[in-house]
Motif scaffolding. Structure first.
Motif, PDB file in Angstrom:
ATOM      1  N   TRP A  32     -10.956  -4.685 -10.252  1.00  0.00           N
ATOM      2  CA  TRP A  32     -10.578  -5.978 -10.957  1.00  0.00           C
ATOM      3  C   TRP A  32      -9.840  -7.511 -10.458  1.00  0.00           C
ATOM      4  N   GLU A 125      -8.720   4.704 -16.042  1.00  0.00           N
ATOM      5  CA  GLU A 125      -8.315   4.070 -17.560  1.00  0.00           C
ATOM      6  C   GLU A 125      -6.968   4.045 -17.602  1.00  0.00           C
ATOM      7  N   ASP A 128      -5.595   1.275 -15.924  1.00  0.00           N
ATOM      8  CA  ASP A 128      -6.358  -0.437 -16.165  1.00  0.00           C
ATOM      9  C   ASP A 128      -5.430  -0.472 -17.647  1.00  0.00           C
ATOM     10  N   TYR A 131      -1.768  -1.898 -15.872  1.00  0.00           N
ATOM     11  CA  TYR A 131      -3.156  -3.101 -15.005  1.00  0.00           C
ATOM     12  C   TYR A 131      -2.241  -4.131 -16.206  1.00  0.00           C
ATOM     13  N   ASP A 132      -3.268  -3.922 -17.537  1.00  0.00           N
ATOM     14  CA  ASP A 132      -3.417  -5.196 -18.492  1.00  0.00           C
ATOM     15  C   ASP A 132      -1.807  -5.567 -19.253  1.00  0.00           C
TER      16      ASP A 132
END
Length: 134
Positions: A32, A125, A128, A131-132
């Motif tokens: 990422w 998942e 993620d 992270y966002d």
């Protein structure tokens, strides 16, 4: 991850219940944008002391002011995520393998133990999402 932590993490992985899943998690998450894997600076460390890789690693989105989005434990193949979700919220998104932690830092309350392909997929998942959010 820095060269200085490689051997320590390899030794931890030899005791891990799911080393291959842990390595796959790290491989995917570090693809990422701007993600780095770091050791931890101990509170009692002397100035200039190397980072500690013996307990856990921090996955951090470079440039984020919030710190890491995940703390990962190689020896346990466990992922603690910077998410403050309830059990109901996790169930709504199908994260049945995740659990809510009641101890530790309040920002890192969602954890997944890597045991199989389903747990790996759910950990990625949720990572993620964390992270966002960072």
């Amino acid at each position: 991850m820095a060269d200085e932590g490689q051997e320590t993490v390899r030794a931890l992985l030899r005791r891990s219940p799911a080393p291959e899943l842990f390595v796959r998690f790290l491989a995917e998450a570090t693809r990422w944008e701007n993600v780095g894997v770091h050791g931890i600076k101990r509170k009692d460390a002397q100035p200039g002391a190397p980072l500690d890789y013996s307990r856990y690693l921090r996955l951090r989105r470079q440039g984020s002011q919030l710190g890491g989005f995940a703390y990962v434990f190689a020896e346990r193949s466990s992922i603690n995520l910077r998410l403050h979700y309830t059990r109901e919220q996790l169930d709504e998104i199908g994260a049945t393998q995740a659990r809510i932690l009641v101890t530790g830092h309040r920002a890192y309350r969602v954890s997944v133990d890597l045991t199989d392909e389903t747990s790996l997929a759910q950990a990625l998942e949720l990572a993620d999402l964390a992270y966002d959010a960072t």
